[in-house]
Design a protein around this motif. Structure first.
Motif, short mmCIF file in Angstrom:
data_model
loop_
_atom_site.label_atom_id
_atom_site.label_comp_id
_atom_site.label_asym_id
_atom_site.label_seq_id
_atom_site.Cartn_x
_atom_site.Cartn_y
_atom_site.Cartn_z
N LYS A 268 9.06 11.88 -8.88
CA LYS A 268 8.09 12.99 -8.85
C LYS A 268 6.67 12.47 -9.05
CE LYS A 268 7.40 17.53 -10.99
NZ LYS A 268 7.31 18.24 -9.73
N ASP B 204 8.80 11.61 6.26
CA ASP B 204 8.29 10.29 5.89
C ASP B 204 9.45 9.37 5.52
OD1 ASP B 204 5.71 10.97 6.31
OD2 ASP B 204 5.17 11.23 4.21
N SER B 205 9.26 8.10 5.77
CA SER B 205 10.28 7.12 5.44
C SER B 205 9.58 5.83 5.01
CB SER B 205 11.18 6.89 6.66
OG SER B 205 12.23 6.03 6.33
N TRP B 206 10.36 4.79 4.77
CA TRP B 206 9.75 3.55 4.31
C TRP B 206 10.44 2.35 4.95
CZ3 TRP B 206 9.81 7.89 1.39
CH2 TRP B 206 8.63 8.25 0.73
N TRP C 233 3.10 8.70 -6.17
CA TRP C 233 4.56 8.83 -6.16
C TRP C 233 5.15 7.48 -6.58
CZ3 TRP C 233 6.63 13.57 -4.57
CH2 TRP C 233 5.73 14.45 -3.96
N HIS D 151 15.93 12.86 -11.52
CA HIS D 151 16.43 12.66 -10.16
C HIS D 151 15.27 12.27 -9.26
CE1 HIS D 151 20.50 14.11 -10.81
NE2 HIS D 151 19.99 15.07 -11.55
N PRO D 152 15.49 11.31 -8.40
CA PRO D 152 14.42 10.99 -7.45
C PRO D 152 14.23 12.13 -6.46
CG PRO D 152 16.42 9.79 -6.90
CD PRO D 152 16.69 10.48 -8.20
N VAL D 153 13.02 12.29 -5.98
CA VAL D 153 12.78 13.30 -4.96
C VAL D 153 13.20 12.76 -3.58
CG1 VAL D 153 10.97 14.52 -6.17
CG2 VAL D 153 10.38 12.59 -4.73
N VAL D 154 13.24 11.46 -3.48
CA VAL D 154 13.75 10.84 -2.25
C VAL D 154 14.61 9.65 -2.65
CG1 VAL D 154 13.18 9.64 -0.11
CG2 VAL D 154 11.67 11.46 -0.93
N ALA D 155 15.76 9.52 -2.05
CA ALA D 155 16.60 8.33 -2.25
C ALA D 155 16.98 7.81 -0.87
CB ALA D 155 17.84 8.68 -3.05
N LEU D 156 16.75 6.55 -0.68
CA LEU D 156 16.85 6.00 0.66
C LEU D 156 17.61 4.67 0.60
CD1 LEU D 156 15.57 6.68 3.45
CD2 LEU D 156 13.63 5.27 2.78
#
Lengths: 213, 207
Positions: B119, B183-185, B125, B95-100
């Motif tokens: 991870k 944090d974002s992208w 990352w 699983h991703p630690v962040v999904a955006l």
């Protein structure tokens, strides 16, 4: 934005710089010799997004950049980020380097310093807790700048030494050991330690005389 | 750290005065510089910023094809086993630690993307960006992915070339930073002035 916070490692710890009293056996890059490409050659290749050239350049400069970042930011975590940003800037803008305008080392120093200063601005003023053991209140900004440049030059020059020379130099200067103690620590004859120290110092003198920053 | 080695002990008495002066200069600079810092694990290896030279990209492409073939083989075996057994659990899937999710800004309103951050390994990352609707840029230009902190582009995470307005593209990137909450992208493209970062073309979909 969805985060699985259980898996997310948030790195916010504030650490003081840990200075190396005894050199690690690891080397971040292969030892240079006369056949190694110059920094200017490497920058030209990095400008074409040559990954191998970038890795060689990184090995040569990561310690000086990290040292510079620690001096200016006084925070290990911020300094690590600043190093990444500095090398991102080098990766992005290497194609703008023009050898006729100056030495590659000077260009790299400027790019790294700018990235670090950008990081400093974004962080805002340092808190008391982050204030420095490295910068004395008695040293004015120009002296601090000179210290930073000297560190940059010397730490870059150290990367030119054979690992066995660098080892004895670092022990001699920053471990607090005498030459006899260094010999005992490394299990080497005293004469060998002296020979390596002197040859290392001579090579450093050569490098420091030859480069323009 | 206050110990300063004795120059005479280091060098001995055999050197000529000219050589002693030269070595003494190096000695003084070493003392002034102080020790180099020990590198943390996150800085031991050079970070990756996405775009390699043509030669290396061909190598990467070949490797990617081999990996893709291997992955397909594994997938076939997995799904064959799954079918034979009549079903199973997907609990072990990473699983991703962040999904955006990202959508195109006014600069490229038709563009959209998903970004997954995996991870960290050694302070890196890995990220997978799947995007559609990004045209190829002139002069082999490339898009850049920035980590956004406190509302501003903060750190470069990689660059890639567009595949065309109607072509889907998946690229692997990397965030070699300490990630913080919030944090974002974003995805940017270069501006005519060449300033960094460029104009944002993909930004996160508001929750």
């Amino acid at each position: 934005m969805r985060k699985n916070s259980g898996d997310m490692e948030i790195a916010l710890e504030v650490q003081q710089p840990r200075l190396r009293a005894v050199p690690a056996t690891e080397t971040a890059r292969p030892q240079l010799d006369a056949s190694d490409p110059s920094d200017a050659d490497l920058l030209a290749r990095v400008g074409e997004h040559d990954r191998e050239a970038f890795e060689i350049l990184y090995g040569r400069y990561v310690r000086p950049v990290f040292s510079l970042a620690l001096r200016k930011l006084h925070d290990r975590g911020h300094a690590e980020d600043a190093v990444q940003e500095a090398f991102a800037a080098i990766w992005r803008s290497a194609s703008t380097y023009r050898p006729e305008r100056g030495a590659a080392g000077g260009w790299l120093y400027t790019v790294a310093r700018n990235a670090i200063v950008d990081r400093l601005r974004r962080n805002g003023p340092a808190t008391d807790a982050e204030l420095p053991e490295l910068v004395s209140g008695e040293r004015d900004p120009s002296q601090q700048a000179e210290d930073s440049e000297v560190s940059w030059r010397v730490h870059r020059a150290l990367e030119e030494l054979q690992p066995r020379e660098r080892e004895v130099i670092e022990l001699a200067y920053w471990s607090g050991m005498s030459q006899s103690e260094v010999a005992g620590y490394l299990g080497l004859p005293l004469g060998t330690v002296k020979t390596r120290t002197r040859s290392g110092l001579a090579k450093l003198a050569d490098v420091l005389e030859g480069e323009l920053l | 750290m206050t110990h300063e080695p004795n120059f005479d002990e280091l060098i001995g008495t055999e050197a000529t005065s000219e050589e002693r002066e030269r070595l003494h200069h190096a000695h003084d600079l070493l003392v002034q510089a102080g020790p180099p810092p020990e590198l943390p694990p996150s800085l031991q290896k050079a970070p990756s910023f996405g775009v390699f030279s043509l030669h290396q990209r061909r190598v990467v492409k070949r490797r990617a094809l081999v990996l893709l073939a291997a992955a397909l083989s594994v997938a076939v075996v997995f799904f064959a086993g799954y079918a034979v057994r009549g079903g199973g659990s997907s609990a072990k899937a990473p699983h991703p630690v962040v999904a955006l999710s990202l959508k195109g800004t006014s600069a490229l309103p038709q563009a959209q993307a998903t970004l997954q951050v995996w991870k960290a390994r050694d302070g890196n990352w890995p990220m997978t960006l799947s995007v559609v609707g990004l045209p190829k840029l002139a002069n082999h230009g490339y898009y850049e992915v920035y980590l956004v902190r406190n509302g501003h582009p903060w750190g470069l995470c990689g660059s890639f070339r567009g595949a065309g307005s109607s072509t889907a593209l998946t690229v692997t990137l990397n965030a070699p930073y300490s990630l913080h909450k919030g944090d974002s992208w974003v995805v940017t493209r270069p501006t005519a002035s060449g300033s960094e970062p460029g104009r944002t073309v993909l930004s996160p979909v508001s929750a």
